[in-house]
Write a protein that holds these residues in place. Structure first.
Motif, PDB file in Angstrom:
ATOM      1  N   SER A  48      21.983 -64.873 -31.722  1.00 41.01           N
ATOM      2  CA  SER A  48      22.859 -65.997 -31.441  1.00 41.01           C
ATOM      3  C   SER A  48      23.840 -65.778 -30.242  1.00 41.01           C
ATOM      4  O   SER A  48      23.967 -66.753 -29.632  1.00 41.01           O
ATOM      5  N   LYS A  84      27.443 -69.262 -35.035  1.00 39.68           N
ATOM      6  CA  LYS A  84      28.311 -68.158 -35.425  1.00 39.68           C
ATOM      7  C   LYS A  84      27.379 -66.818 -35.101  1.00 39.68           C
ATOM      8  O   LYS A  84      26.024 -66.744 -35.266  1.00 39.68           O
ATOM      9  N   GLU A 102      26.790 -62.301 -38.098  1.00 31.87           N
ATOM     10  CA  GLU A 102      27.022 -62.824 -39.481  1.00 31.87           C
ATOM     11  C   GLU A 102      27.159 -61.338 -40.291  1.00 31.87           C
ATOM     12  O   GLU A 102      26.273 -60.491 -39.922  1.00 31.87           O
TER      13      GLU A 102
HETATM   14 MG   LIG Z   1      22.555 -64.701 -35.547  1.00 32.94          MG
END
Ligand SMILES: [Mg+2]
Ligand SMILES: Nc1nc2c(ncn2[C@@H]2O[C@H](COP(=O)(O)OP(=O)(O)O)[C@@H](O)[C@H]2O)c(=O)[nH]1
Ligand SMILES: [Zn+2]
Length: 288
Positions: free
Chosen positions: A168, A181, A184
């Motif tokens: 991400s 986000k 996580e």
């Molecule tokens: Mg991720």
């Protein structure tokens, strides 16, 4: 580009996006449009379109549900979590099985000390010698993000890799508008439950990347024992020379693969992983 709550978001050649419904005929034919599909559609305005035809697909993934995938970017962190060739090889086998082009991305390069850098460079050489493209990335140093552009332009890419390796963060850095986000707590939290998580192709450096990680199940459920050797690309040039046709490179005599491992032509750790995956598939309960 996106499927959500019965709507399909279709982008035309000019880059305009139309909210569409699928024609009833798809349901009758048991066809479902997938993110990544090329379609024909009609739309009087931006919110009232109809998908009228699905063009044929080059491929279709189940996780995430995306079609016409050009390549899979396999993210492996060099640290935190520790660099793992067994995990990388597992992803490579799964991606090769789907006939999708793998690209390897070493992440978190900023966490390495100099001597560790040399070790990672050795691994990089081994995978490059197999014919794989290997790129390095780090959010901290704005690492090589330019050299990643030619890799992604005009292509549909899924990103794969263990939780926490920086997938991400990578997507966010390359397209700050995304604001996915990061860190996580656990990917397994939503598993089994009905989640509203949808798949979307997001623009990154002139290409499209699926924003949901791919190949989240790392089991070899769809892989037969006989096809496993073919998914190790570094075995290919030697396996023809095995004495027995259909040699599985385990206990057969005059096996060229085992000779190549002894001679250092095939990395020992690759062969170890081959044996490990072989046993795993062999011990799998038969499916009926
Ligand atoms: Mg991720
Ligand atoms: N030092 C360092 N940390 C990173 C890097 N990329 C991601 N992280 C951190 O690693 C953690 C997991 O990142 P995330 O992008 O959520 O990983 P994902 O689970 O693969 O999507 C977060 O705390 C990030 O801040 C990097 O290049 N360098
Ligand atoms: Zn053999």
């Amino acid at each position: 580009m996106k499927a959500l709550s019965g709507f399909y978001y279709v982008q035309d050649n000019e880059g305009e996006v139309y909210q569409c419904r699928a024609r009833g005929v798809f349901r009758k034919n048991k066809q479902t449009p997938l993110v990544g599909d090329y379609v024909e559609f009609e739309a009087a305005n931006k919110t009232d379109g109809t998908v009228t035809r699905l063009l044929s697909r080059k491929n279709a993934l189940i996780r995430p549900p995306v079609s016409n995938v050009d390549q899979a970017l396999i993210a492996v962190s060099v640290k935190e979590p520790d660099f793992s060739t067994v995990l990388l090889d597992r992803f490579l086998v799964l991606v090769e099985k789907h006939l999708i082009e793998p690209v390897i991305l070493f992440t978190k390069m900023d966490l390495l000390e100099q001597d560790e850098k040399n070790q990672i460079a050795e691994y990089r050489k081994i995978y490059e010698a197999m014919g794989y493209v290997v790129k390095e990335f780090s959010t901290a140093l704005n690492y090589h993000s330019e050299s990643l552009a030619p890799l992604l332009v005009g292509k549909t890419t899924v990103i794969a890799g263990q939780s926490g390796v920086g997938k991400s963060s990578f997507l966010n850095q390359l397209n700050p508008e995304l604001q996915i986000k990061t860190a996580e707590i656990s990917n397994s939290l939503g598993r089994g439950k009905h989640t509203t998580r949808h798949v979307e192709l997001v623009p990154i450096l002139g290409g499209h990347v699926a924003d949901t990680p791919g190949f989240s199940s790392l089991e070899f459920t769809d892989i037969d024992l006989e096809e496993l050797p073919k998914l190790f690309v570094d075995f290919e040039m030697y396996s023809e020379a095995c004495k027995f046709r259909g040699c599985m490179h385990m206990n057969e005599p005059k096996c060229r693969i085992k000779e190549a491992v002894d001679a250092g032509e095939i990395a020992k750790f690759r062969y170890d992983h081959y044996q490990q995956f072989y046993e795993e598939i062999k011990q799998r309960k038969p499916r009926y």
